[in-house]
Design an enzyme around this catalytic site. Structure first.
Site, PDB file in Angstrom:
ATOM      1  N   GLY A   1       0.834  -1.293   0.063  1.00  0.00           N
ATOM      2  CA  GLY A   1      -0.010  -0.028  -0.243  1.00  0.00           C
ATOM      3  C   GLY A   1       0.814   1.108   0.088  1.00  0.00           C
TER       4      GLY A   1
ATOM      5  CD  GLN B   1       3.200   5.827   2.554  1.00  0.00           C
ATOM      6  OE1 GLN B   1       2.330   5.252   2.068  1.00  0.00           O
ATOM      7  NE2 GLN B   1       4.394   5.131   3.200  1.00  0.00           N
TER       8      GLN B   1
ATOM      9  CB  CYS C   1       5.341   2.272   7.625  1.00  0.00           C
ATOM     10  SG  CYS C   1       4.862   3.802   6.717  1.00  0.00           S
ATOM     11  CG  LEU C   2       6.317   1.094   1.666  1.00  0.00           C
ATOM     12  CD1 LEU C   2       5.682   1.079   0.353  1.00  0.00           C
ATOM     13  CD2 LEU C   2       7.580  -0.060   1.528  1.00  0.00           C
TER      14      LEU C   2
ATOM     15  CG  HIS D   1      -0.574   1.028   7.357  1.00  0.00           C
ATOM     16  ND1 HIS D   1       0.164   0.825   8.295  1.00  0.00           N
ATOM     17  CD2 HIS D   1      -0.052   1.785   6.445  1.00  0.00           C
ATOM     18  CE1 HIS D   1       1.335   1.259   7.935  1.00  0.00           C
ATOM     19  NE2 HIS D   1       1.416   2.035   6.816  1.00  0.00           N
ATOM     20  CD  GLU D   2      -0.854   2.561   2.761  1.00  0.00           C
ATOM     21  OE1 GLU D   2      -0.628   3.764   2.734  1.00  0.00           O
ATOM     22  OE2 GLU D   2      -0.293   1.870   2.913  1.00  0.00           O
TER      23      GLU D   2
ATOM     24  CG  HIS E   1       0.320   6.933   5.425  1.00  0.00           C
ATOM     25  ND1 HIS E   1       1.452   7.517   5.793  1.00  0.00           N
ATOM     26  CD2 HIS E   1       0.558   5.698   5.118  1.00  0.00           C
ATOM     27  CE1 HIS E   1       2.382   6.410   6.005  1.00  0.00           C
ATOM     28  NE2 HIS E   1       1.576   5.498   5.813  1.00  0.00           N
TER      29      HIS E   1
END
Length: 200
Positions: free
Chosen positions: A45, A50, A108-109, A150-151, A154
């Site tokens: 995701g 991000q 997380c990225l 989660h996304e 952000h």
């Protein structure tokens, strides 16, 4: 085009994203680039903030896949997950229903190399627009439901580490401040971690 993924503590990750007034070709192109970036980073995701775009948009693909991107272990997905066409583009997503509780080891990225258990809704229904500007309703449980939540965090300037206890959250932040991010691990170790946690 592969985009740069911002890493904590970049202040842009803490901004609240703006709604998309009208979905255009620009958004469709951004979605395509975000999906390509997500795959290149071996994530499941990615939210627009991000990659430095402070708008309410995210992309997701939680289908199990190998290094070449081929799907495998399809039976591990729940029936609800299988019913959702992926990759998924969600613009202006809103949770209209959330039920139950579940926990999962999330990563997380934007906080690479760190994983912690986070509690989420077990089942969600999310209303959004797709890349064509059409209204859609996604109903899911399993990894897809976790990843969508989660996304969406952000979009509010929230990271998964914000869901942890003060002590755990501070420990990760202090480690990052002192040592930076871990050097990229061997492929075998990365693959092992990804079977047990979410990177989104």
């Amino acid at each position: 085009m592969i985009l740069e993924i911002l890493k904590f503590p970049d202040p842009r990750l803490r901004e609240v994203s703006k709604p998309v007034d009208k979905v255009t070709e620009k958004h469709a192109k951004l979605a395509k680039d975000m999906i390509e970036t997500m795959y290149a980073a071996n994530g499941i995701g990615l939210a627009a903030p991000q990659v430095g775009e402070i708008i309410r948009m995210l992309v997701i693909d939680t289908r199990p896949r190998d290094k070449e991107g081929r799907r495998y272990k399809y039976d591990e997905m729940t029936e609800l997950e299988k019913a959702v066409t992926q990759p998924l583009v969600l613009i202006n997503p809103v949770i209209v229903k959330g039920e139950g509780k579940t926990t999962f080891d999330e990563g997380c990225l934007s906080v690479p190399g760190y994983y912690e258990t986070v509690e989420r809704y077990e089942y969600v229904e999310i209303k959004a627009l797709n890349e064509k500007g059409e209204e859609i309703l996604v109903k899911s449980d399993g990894l897809l439901a976790i990843c969508m939540q989660h996304e969406m965090d952000h979009l509010e300037g929230t990271l998964f580490i914000d869901h942890l206890s003060f002590i755990k959250s501070n420990k990760i932040k202090n480690q990052i401040k002192k040592y930076g991010y871990p050097v990229k691990k061997e492929e075998e170790e990365v693959e092992e971690e990804e079977t047990e946690s979410v990177k989104a």
